[in-house]
Design a protein around this motif. Sequence first.
Motif, PDB file in Angstrom:
ATOM      1  N   ALA A   1       0.852  -1.183   0.000  1.00 47.84           N
ATOM      2  CA  ALA A   1       0.000   0.000   0.000  1.00 47.84           C
ATOM      3  C   ALA A   1       0.887   1.232   0.000  1.00 47.84           C
ATOM      4  O   ALA A   1       1.749   1.369   0.850  1.00 47.84           O
ATOM      5  CB  ALA A   1      -0.903  -0.007   1.225  1.00 47.84           C
ATOM      6  N   SER A   2       0.664   2.118  -0.963  1.00 44.05           N
ATOM      7  CA  SER A   2       1.494   3.312  -1.108  1.00 44.05           C
ATOM      8  C   SER A   2       0.615   4.557  -1.098  1.00 44.05           C
ATOM      9  O   SER A   2      -0.464   4.561  -1.677  1.00 44.05           O
ATOM     10  CB  SER A   2       2.266   3.229  -2.420  1.00 44.05           C
ATOM     11  N   ILE A   3       1.082   5.601  -0.416  1.00 45.18           N
ATOM     12  CA  ILE A   3       0.347   6.864  -0.314  1.00 45.18           C
ATOM     13  C   ILE A   3       1.233   7.980  -0.858  1.00 45.18           C
ATOM     14  O   ILE A   3       2.291   8.256  -0.282  1.00 45.18           O
ATOM     15  CB  ILE A   3      -0.027   7.173   1.152  1.00 45.18           C
TER      16      ILE A   3
ATOM     17  N   ASP B   1       3.496  -7.192   5.033  1.00 46.55           N
ATOM     18  CA  ASP B   1       3.286  -7.803   6.356  1.00 46.55           C
ATOM     19  C   ASP B   1       3.073  -6.759   7.456  1.00 46.55           C
ATOM     20  O   ASP B   1       2.842  -7.104   8.610  1.00 46.55           O
ATOM     21  CB  ASP B   1       4.455  -8.722   6.717  1.00 46.55           C
ATOM     22  N   GLY B   2       3.161  -5.465   7.089  1.00 47.89           N
ATOM     23  CA  GLY B   2       2.913  -4.406   8.058  1.00 47.89           C
ATOM     24  C   GLY B   2       4.046  -4.175   9.039  1.00 47.89           C
ATOM     25  O   GLY B   2       3.905  -3.400   9.985  1.00 47.89           O
ATOM     26  N   ALA B   3       5.190  -4.817   8.827  1.00 53.59           N
ATOM     27  CA  ALA B   3       6.288  -4.733   9.793  1.00 53.59           C
ATOM     28  C   ALA B   3       7.134  -3.468   9.640  1.00 53.59           C
ATOM     29  O   ALA B   3       7.976  -3.185  10.478  1.00 53.59           O
ATOM     30  CB  ALA B   3       7.185  -5.962   9.678  1.00 53.59           C
ATOM     31  N   ALA B   4       6.904  -2.707   8.559  1.00 51.68           N
ATOM     32  CA  ALA B   4       7.688  -1.486   8.345  1.00 51.68           C
ATOM     33  C   ALA B   4       6.934  -0.521   7.440  1.00 51.68           C
ATOM     34  O   ALA B   4       6.105  -0.930   6.634  1.00 51.68           O
ATOM     35  CB  ALA B   4       9.051  -1.811   7.735  1.00 51.68           C
ATOM     36  N   VAL B   5       7.267   0.761   7.610  1.00 52.89           N
ATOM     37  CA  VAL B   5       6.784   1.817   6.720  1.00 52.89           C
ATOM     38  C   VAL B   5       8.010   2.524   6.158  1.00 52.89           C
ATOM     39  O   VAL B   5       8.955   2.826   6.897  1.00 52.89           O
ATOM     40  CB  VAL B   5       5.868   2.820   7.459  1.00 52.89           C
TER      41      VAL B   5
ATOM     42  N   ARG C   1      -1.232  -2.084  13.436  1.00 56.48           N
ATOM     43  CA  ARG C   1      -1.622  -0.676  13.243  1.00 56.48           C
ATOM     44  C   ARG C   1      -1.801  -0.388  11.761  1.00 56.48           C
ATOM     45  O   ARG C   1      -0.951  -0.724  10.954  1.00 56.48           O
ATOM     46  CB  ARG C   1      -0.560   0.246  13.836  1.00 56.48           C
ATOM     47  N   ARG C   2      -2.916   0.254  11.422  1.00 54.69           N
ATOM     48  CA  ARG C   2      -3.224   0.563  10.027  1.00 54.69           C
ATOM     49  C   ARG C   2      -2.862   2.002   9.670  1.00 54.69           C
ATOM     50  O   ARG C   2      -3.051   2.435   8.549  1.00 54.69           O
ATOM     51  CB  ARG C   2      -4.713   0.321   9.750  1.00 54.69           C
TER      52      ARG C   2
ATOM     53  N   PHE D   1       3.159  17.127  12.699  1.00 58.80           N
ATOM     54  CA  PHE D   1       2.725  15.725  12.699  1.00 58.80           C
ATOM     55  C   PHE D   1       1.855  15.453  11.477  1.00 58.80           C
ATOM     56  O   PHE D   1       0.991  16.256  11.132  1.00 58.80           O
ATOM     57  CB  PHE D   1       1.936  15.420  13.975  1.00 58.80           C
ATOM     58  N   TYR D   2       2.080  14.302  10.851  1.00 67.19           N
ATOM     59  CA  TYR D   2       1.312  13.903   9.674  1.00 67.19           C
ATOM     60  C   TYR D   2       0.859  12.463   9.856  1.00 67.19           C
ATOM     61  O   TYR D   2       1.684  11.572  10.072  1.00 67.19           O
ATOM     62  CB  TYR D   2       2.159  14.032   8.404  1.00 67.19           C
ATOM     63  N   GLU D   3      -0.446  12.260   9.760  1.00 65.38           N
ATOM     64  CA  GLU D   3      -0.999  10.915   9.916  1.00 65.38           C
ATOM     65  C   GLU D   3      -1.180  10.276   8.549  1.00 65.38           C
ATOM     66  O   GLU D   3      -1.822  10.853   7.660  1.00 65.38           O
ATOM     67  CB  GLU D   3      -2.339  10.969  10.645  1.00 65.38           C
ATOM     68  N   PHE D   4      -0.608   9.086   8.380  1.00 68.58           N
ATOM     69  CA  PHE D   4      -0.757   8.308   7.159  1.00 68.58           C
ATOM     70  C   PHE D   4      -1.671   7.132   7.464  1.00 68.58           C
ATOM     71  O   PHE D   4      -1.359   6.306   8.323  1.00 68.58           O
ATOM     72  CB  PHE D   4       0.608   7.796   6.681  1.00 68.58           C
ATOM     73  N   ASP D   5      -2.816   7.059   6.757  1.00 65.70           N
ATOM     74  CA  ASP D   5      -3.813   6.008   6.964  1.00 65.70           C
ATOM     75  C   ASP D   5      -3.751   5.059   5.769  1.00 65.70           C
ATOM     76  O   ASP D   5      -4.131   5.433   4.648  1.00 65.70           O
ATOM     77  CB  ASP D   5      -5.208   6.634   7.092  1.00 65.70           C
TER      78      ASP D   5
END
Length: 132
Positions: free
Chosen positions: A1-3, A35-39, A102-103, A116-120
Amino acid sequence: ASIPAAIIFQVSSSEALPPQVPLTVTVEGAERLEDGAAVIFRVKVFSGDAKGYTALDPRTVFELLNLEGDNTKAASMTGSFTSIPAKGAVTGTITFPTNPERRSVILQVNTPEPRFYEFDFDKQTYRQAEVG
């Protein structure tokens, strides 16, 4: 997933290569591993008016906000942030370990006043967030 993102701000270069000069930093996007283990954040740094090589340590500029404890520092980086040419640009990535459950994550940008910037990653969006 890329934003995709367009977060632009200025910081002073690292004290490691004097003199300190203003640098323009752009966060171009964020990607969450399957796998959600890193951003992974894609970052570009422009040296603007620098007369010679300059440097930036992204680990001093970026953290992931943790409301339950210490903020998360970057685990790894790519890109030549330690040798940015005069009037040039360097592109690279900054990788943070994350909790797979965490999503969303909140990126803290340490300009003189933290932002602060929230990435969903469910909604594929980001926004400036108020914290505190």
